[in-house]
Structures are given as structure tokens and as C-alpha cells.
Design a protein around this motif. Structure first.
Motif, PDB file in Angstrom:
ATOM      1  N   ASP A   1       0.853  -1.190   0.000  1.00 30.01           N
ATOM      2  CA  ASP A   1       0.000   0.000   0.000  1.00 30.01           C
ATOM      3  C   ASP A   1       0.889   1.240   0.000  1.00 30.01           C
ATOM      4  OD1 ASP A   1      -1.717   2.087   0.449  1.00 30.01           O
ATOM      5  OD2 ASP A   1      -2.790   1.132   2.110  1.00 30.01           O
ATOM      6  N   PRO A   2       0.967   1.973  -1.129  1.00 31.22           N
ATOM      7  CA  PRO A   2       1.877   3.124  -1.207  1.00 31.22           C
ATOM      8  C   PRO A   2       1.520   4.229  -0.217  1.00 31.22           C
ATOM      9  CG  PRO A   2       0.404   3.071  -3.108  1.00 31.22           C
ATOM     10  CD  PRO A   2       0.202   1.784  -2.387  1.00 31.22           C
ATOM     11  N   ASP A   3       0.283   4.286   0.210  1.00 25.63           N
ATOM     12  CA  ASP A   3      -0.131   5.310   1.164  1.00 25.63           C
ATOM     13  C   ASP A   3       0.340   5.015   2.581  1.00 25.63           C
ATOM     14  OD1 ASP A   3      -1.462   6.707  -0.856  1.00 25.63           O
ATOM     15  OD2 ASP A   3      -3.332   5.589  -0.535  1.00 25.63           O
ATOM     16  N   ARG A   4       0.836   3.787   2.819  1.00 31.93           N
ATOM     17  CA  ARG A   4       1.272   3.409   4.167  1.00 31.93           C
ATOM     18  C   ARG A   4       2.784   3.230   4.259  1.00 31.93           C
ATOM     19  NH1 ARG A   4      -2.800   1.498   7.381  1.00 31.93           N
ATOM     20  NH2 ARG A   4      -1.369   2.172   9.031  1.00 31.93           N
ATOM     21  N   LEU A   5       3.515   3.689   3.240  1.00 30.50           N
ATOM     22  CA  LEU A   5       4.961   3.498   3.212  1.00 30.50           C
ATOM     23  C   LEU A   5       5.636   4.132   4.426  1.00 30.50           C
ATOM     24  CD1 LEU A   5       7.377   2.391   1.663  1.00 30.50           C
ATOM     25  CD2 LEU A   5       7.493   4.557   0.417  1.00 30.50           C
ATOM     26  N   TYR A   6       5.224   5.341   4.775  1.00 31.23           N
ATOM     27  CA  TYR A   6       5.784   6.035   5.942  1.00 31.23           C
ATOM     28  C   TYR A   6       5.540   5.230   7.215  1.00 31.23           C
ATOM     29  CZ  TYR A   6       6.301   9.615   9.581  1.00 31.23           C
ATOM     30  OH  TYR A   6       6.670  10.305  10.705  1.00 31.23           O
ATOM     31  N   ASP A   7       4.351   4.675   7.343  1.00 27.94           N
ATOM     32  CA  ASP A   7       4.022   3.881   8.531  1.00 27.94           C
ATOM     33  C   ASP A   7       4.899   2.632   8.623  1.00 27.94           C
ATOM     34  OD1 ASP A   7       1.920   5.620   9.290  1.00 27.94           O
ATOM     35  OD2 ASP A   7       0.580   4.647   7.855  1.00 27.94           O
ATOM     36  N   ILE A   8       5.134   1.993   7.479  1.00 32.82           N
ATOM     37  CA  ILE A   8       5.983   0.803   7.447  1.00 32.82           C
ATOM     38  C   ILE A   8       7.407   1.157   7.872  1.00 32.82           C
ATOM     39  CG2 ILE A   8       7.067  -0.925   5.956  1.00 32.82           C
ATOM     40  CD1 ILE A   8       4.177  -1.553   6.413  1.00 32.82           C
ATOM     41  N   ARG A   9       7.951   2.222   7.289  1.00 36.53           N
ATOM     42  CA  ARG A   9       9.345   2.605   7.559  1.00 36.53           C
ATOM     43  C   ARG A   9       9.532   3.050   9.013  1.00 36.53           C
ATOM     44  NH1 ARG A   9      11.323   3.835   2.188  1.00 36.53           N
ATOM     45  NH2 ARG A   9      10.780   1.921   1.061  1.00 36.53           N
ATOM     46  N   GLN A  10       8.490   3.581   9.616  1.00 37.61           N
ATOM     47  CA  GLN A  10       8.573   3.934  11.033  1.00 37.61           C
ATOM     48  C   GLN A  10       8.642   2.696  11.921  1.00 37.61           C
ATOM     49  OE1 GLN A  10       5.377   6.716  12.217  1.00 37.61           O
ATOM     50  NE2 GLN A  10       7.046   8.028  12.868  1.00 37.61           N
ATOM     51  N   ARG A  11       7.991   1.647  11.492  1.00 35.94           N
ATOM     52  CA  ARG A  11       7.906   0.430  12.303  1.00 35.94           C
ATOM     53  C   ARG A  11       9.088  -0.513  12.102  1.00 35.94           C
ATOM     54  NH1 ARG A  11       2.957   2.418  11.690  1.00 35.94           N
ATOM     55  NH2 ARG A  11       1.302   1.906  13.201  1.00 35.94           N
ATOM     56  N   VAL A  12       9.690  -0.473  10.911  1.00 40.01           N
ATOM     57  CA  VAL A  12      10.771  -1.399  10.580  1.00 40.01           C
ATOM     58  C   VAL A  12      12.029  -0.615  10.235  1.00 40.01           C
ATOM     59  CG1 VAL A  12      11.521  -3.310   9.117  1.00 40.01           C
ATOM     60  CG2 VAL A  12       9.093  -3.055   9.664  1.00 40.01           C
ATOM     61  N   GLY A  13      13.064  -0.759  11.072  1.00 39.54           N
ATOM     62  CA  GLY A  13      14.341  -0.113  10.804  1.00 39.54           C
ATOM     63  C   GLY A  13      15.297  -1.098  10.148  1.00 39.54           C
ATOM     64  N   MET A  14      16.036  -0.631   9.137  1.00 37.22           N
ATOM     65  CA  MET A  14      16.946  -1.497   8.375  1.00 37.22           C
ATOM     66  C   MET A  14      18.400  -1.081   8.606  1.00 37.22           C
ATOM     67  SD  MET A  14      15.510  -3.880   6.298  1.00 37.22           S
ATOM     68  CE  MET A  14      16.693  -4.035   4.969  1.00 37.22           C
ATOM     69  N   VAL A  15      19.250  -2.080   8.824  1.00 33.14           N
ATOM     70  CA  VAL A  15      20.695  -1.870   8.921  1.00 33.14           C
ATOM     71  C   VAL A  15      21.348  -2.777   7.883  1.00 33.14           C
ATOM     72  CG1 VAL A  15      22.745  -2.042  10.376  1.00 33.14           C
ATOM     73  CG2 VAL A  15      20.558  -1.320  11.376  1.00 33.14           C
ATOM     74  N   PHE A  16      22.262  -2.197   7.085  1.00 32.57           N
ATOM     75  CA  PHE A  16      22.855  -2.940   5.973  1.00 32.57           C
ATOM     76  C   PHE A  16      24.305  -3.323   6.254  1.00 32.57           C
ATOM     77  CE2 PHE A  16      19.408  -0.389   4.252  1.00 32.57           C
ATOM     78  CZ  PHE A  16      18.683  -1.336   3.548  1.00 32.57           C
ATOM     79  N   GLN A  17      24.932  -3.974   5.278  1.00 28.34           N
ATOM     80  CA  GLN A  17      26.297  -4.493   5.441  1.00 28.34           C
ATOM     81  C   GLN A  17      27.314  -3.398   5.731  1.00 28.34           C
ATOM     82  OE1 GLN A  17      27.955  -6.934   2.382  1.00 28.34           O
ATOM     83  NE2 GLN A  17      26.193  -8.286   2.250  1.00 28.34           N
ATOM     84  N   ASN A  18      27.306  -2.358   4.919  1.00 27.61           N
ATOM     85  CA  ASN A  18      28.368  -1.357   4.959  1.00 27.61           C
ATOM     86  C   ASN A  18      27.918  -0.125   5.738  1.00 27.61           C
ATOM     87  OD1 ASN A  18      30.438   0.443   4.538  1.00 27.61           O
ATOM     88  ND2 ASN A  18      30.649  -0.008   2.360  1.00 27.61           N
TER      89      ASN A  18
ATOM     90  N   ILE B   1      10.648  -2.997  15.038  1.00 29.99           N
ATOM     91  CA  ILE B   1      11.334  -4.153  14.463  1.00 29.99           C
ATOM     92  C   ILE B   1      12.670  -3.691  13.885  1.00 29.99           C
ATOM     93  CG2 ILE B   1      11.191  -5.991  12.720  1.00 29.99           C
ATOM     94  CD1 ILE B   1       8.022  -5.165  12.805  1.00 29.99           C
ATOM     95  N   LEU B   2      13.717  -4.443  14.183  1.00 30.21           N
ATOM     96  CA  LEU B   2      15.042  -4.153  13.640  1.00 30.21           C
ATOM     97  C   LEU B   2      15.430  -5.282  12.690  1.00 30.21           C
ATOM     98  CD1 LEU B   2      17.531  -2.264  13.775  1.00 30.21           C
ATOM     99  CD2 LEU B   2      18.416  -3.731  15.610  1.00 30.21           C
ATOM    100  N   VAL B   3      15.665  -4.922  11.425  1.00 24.06           N
ATOM    101  CA  VAL B   3      16.087  -5.894  10.409  1.00 24.06           C
ATOM    102  C   VAL B   3      17.524  -5.581  10.037  1.00 24.06           C
ATOM    103  CG1 VAL B   3      15.668  -6.822   8.109  1.00 24.06           C
ATOM    104  CG2 VAL B   3      13.738  -6.097   9.524  1.00 24.06           C
ATOM    105  N   LEU B   4      18.391  -6.575  10.179  1.00 22.03           N
ATOM    106  CA  LEU B   4      19.813  -6.384   9.900  1.00 22.03           C
ATOM    107  C   LEU B   4      20.236  -7.330   8.785  1.00 22.03           C
ATOM    108  CD1 LEU B   4      19.516  -6.691  13.402  1.00 22.03           C
ATOM    109  CD2 LEU B   4      21.446  -5.158  13.026  1.00 22.03           C
ATOM    110  N   ASP B   5      20.649  -6.752   7.658  1.00 18.91           N
ATOM    111  CA  ASP B   5      21.014  -7.543   6.485  1.00 18.91           C
ATOM    112  C   ASP B   5      22.528  -7.733   6.449  1.00 18.91           C
ATOM    113  OD1 ASP B   5      21.146  -8.853   4.107  1.00 18.91           O
ATOM    114  OD2 ASP B   5      20.408  -7.209   2.872  1.00 18.91           O
ATOM    115  N   GLU B   6      22.986  -8.865   6.970  1.00 17.27           N
ATOM    116  CA  GLU B   6      24.401  -9.206   7.052  1.00 17.27           C
ATOM    117  C   GLU B   6      25.238  -8.050   7.621  1.00 17.27           C
ATOM    118  OE1 GLU B   6      26.073 -12.062   4.552  1.00 17.27           O
ATOM    119  OE2 GLU B   6      24.443 -12.019   3.106  1.00 17.27           O
ATOM    120  N   PRO B   7      24.887  -7.565   8.820  1.00 16.21           N
ATOM    121  CA  PRO B   7      25.546  -6.378   9.370  1.00 16.21           C
ATOM    122  C   PRO B   7      26.991  -6.604   9.777  1.00 16.21           C
ATOM    123  CG  PRO B   7      24.178  -7.393  11.050  1.00 16.21           C
ATOM    124  CD  PRO B   7      23.900  -8.132   9.759  1.00 16.21           C
TER     125      PRO B   7
END
Length: 290
Positions: free
Chosen positions: A76-93, A165-171
Motif C-alpha cells: 500500500d503506497p499510502d502506508r509506506l511512511y508507517d511501514i518505515r517507522q515500524r521497521v528499521g533497516m541496517v545494511f552491510q556497509n 522491528i530491527l532488520v539487519l542484512d548481514e551487518p
């Protein structure tokens, strides 16, 4: 209890411009993640595990199926902000996530962009740096920090957004063993002390061992899932999927192949030593070697 993340028959493909064909990456993936859970997702390179991670905060959206975050459909493109507030992403670099010349300014960047009042930003930055044990480095330049310290600052920047929620992609992929230990300790603290839901994408067995549950991905499909003690003793199955096992588990497996009766669900060095010593003690008292 309703899961905090619900993945329902998720399919995803990348379009290959040269061939004009769609390349399947995820095939009918269904998975529930509970609030407060520490989930590790394992798989070799190209298995699709990072693609799953990018679906959790709508960096990617399903070709078919759906992903729900706290009941919100990521498509749902109208809820993108809500999703990003709830799920934080940490990447490799971590260098790719650094935007300021001072650590505390870097951590403040995201809440500033969200329009958080200055006084609350100060509180969030202080709390986030404390959570990752980086308060003493608040006035340092990020580029002067070690790899592990940089990654902790990157995690603090995500925490300042106060996600559920914290999502870490091969941190830890770019870190040395010391830096990896720092990050894993931080992840466990956030999960156990703060009750944060953690999804860790990794190919390091010693990291996955410390999760509540392990999901193994291969060729875009879930092949195995269960607790670490259920998954890692399945040494032959993991090797068929191109994965290693924890060193302690591998040693126990090889000793069992030689006819030595040991608990296969041994995951770390201390437990391995205890199991071997207990077995030796038993042999001594029963006279098996005489």
C-alpha cells in the motif's frame, strides 16, 4: 497471538533487461514472526535471504502474495511512511549509512527528517547511543571509528526512529571477529533487554546459534525452520544446502560418526567440552575402554 510480521505466499522476480525474462528470486514464501522474537535467516549467497529482508520495510514489494507489518500491507503506497517507522533497516556497509561528520549528528539525522521536535530528538539520540554503548563517542567523527563502532552508530541511527522491528542484512559481513562480537552483543541486548523484534540475515553460524529461531532459505524457498537445537544437528541436510554448521556441532557430529555417543544438539564450545568430559567420565566409570 497475532504475528508482528506475516509473510503470505510471497513471490518475487527481478526483470532481466538483456534476456527480457523475469528471474524468480522468492518462490511462495510464507513465514510468521512474533513480537519480541530474535529470528535468524540463513542461506548462501543468492539464496534470496536479503530479498526477504528488503520486503520487510517495503524497499521491495511482492509480485504476488503479501507482507503485513503490524497488519499494514507493505504494497500500500499510502502506508509506506508507517511501514518505515515500524521497521528499521541496517545494511552491510555502515559507511553507506553515515551522513554527518559527528556521531550524534548522524544519529539525529533521521528523526530530524521526520520532523521530531528538537527536545525529543535530544532524548532519542541519548537513548540510542546508550543502547549501543556509544555515548562516549558522541562527539567523535564517524570515519575515525572502527568497523564495529561504525556499525553500532548505524544501528543507533535506526533506533532513534524508534522502530518496533530491527532488520539487519548481514551487518557483520565487513567486520573482523572483534567487530562481529560487538554487533552480536548489541543485537542480543536490544532483543533481550528492550524486547525489540530482531530479524538477522546472516551466513555466520555462530550468530544464528544465538537466535530464538532459525529459517534456512535456498533457491528462494524455505527449506528448514526451527530452534537452533533443532536445525544445526541436521548436519548433512545443511551441507546439502551449501551451509556450514557451528564448529562445536561439527566436532560432535564427527565424533558420533566414530561411534561415540554424544548429544548432537551441542552448539557452542563450552557445551562441547562439557559433553565430551561427561562422556569420558562415563566411560571411565563403566569401564568401556578396558
Amino acid at each position: 497471538m497475532e504475528p508482528i510480521i506475516y509473510i503470505d505466499h510471497l513471490c518475487f522476480s527481478y526483470h532481466n533487461e538483456e534476456s527480457g525474462q523475469d528471474i524468480p528470486v522468492l518462490r511462495d514464501v510464507s513465514l510468521s514472526i512474533n513480537k519480541g522474537e530474535f529470528l535468524a535467516v540463513l542461506g548462501h549467497n543468492g539464496s534470496g535471504k536479503s530479498t526477504i529482508a528488503k520486503h520487510l520495510n517495503a524497499i521491495l514489494t511482492p509480485v504476488s502474495g503479501r507482507v503485513l507489518v503490524e497488519g499494514i500491507d507493505t504494497s500500500d503506497p499510502d502506508r509506506l511512511y508507517d511501514i518505515r517507522q515500524r521497521v528499521g533497516m541496517v545494511f552491510q556497509n555502515p559507511d553507506n549509512q553515515m551522513v554527518a561528520n559527528i556521531v550524534e549528528e548522524d544519529v539525529a539525522f533521521a528523526p530530524e527528517n521526520l520532523g521530531v521536535p528538537p527536545q525529543e530528538i535530544r532524548q532519542r539520540v541519548d537513548a540510542a547511543l546508550a543502547a549501543v554503548n556509544m555515548t562516549a563517542f558522541r562527539r567523535h567523527a564517524p570515519h575515525m571509528l572502527s568497523g564495529g563502532q561504525k556499525q553500532r552508530v548505524a544501528i543507533a541511527g535506526v533506533l532513534a526512529m524508534q522502530p518496533d522491528i530491527l532488520v539487519l542484512d548481514e551487518p557483520t559481513a565487513m567486520l573482523d571477529p572483534s567487530g562481529r562480537a560487538e554487533i552480536l552483543s548489541t543485537i542480543k541486548k536490544l532483543n533481550q533487554s528492550l524486547g525489540m523484534t530482531v530479524v538477522l540475515i546472516t551466513h555466520y553460524m555462530d550468530e544464528a546459534v544465538q537466535a530464538d529461531r532459525v529459517v534456512v532459505i535456498d533457491q528462494g524457498e524455505i527449506k528448514m525452520q526451527g530452534t537452533p537445537k533443532q536445525i544445526f544437528p541436521q548436519v548433512q541436510e545443511l551441507k546439502k544446502l551449501g551451509l556450514d554448521t557451528p564448529q562445536a556441532t561439527e566436532l560432535i557430529y564427527r565424533l558420533r560418526q566414530q561411534g561415540i555417543d554424544l548429544d548432537p544438539a551441542v552448539l557452542d564450545a563450552d557445551a562441547c567440552i562439557d559433553a565430551i568430559m561427561e562422556r569420558l567420565h562415563s566411560i571411565k566409570h563403566t569401564g568401556e575402554l578396558s
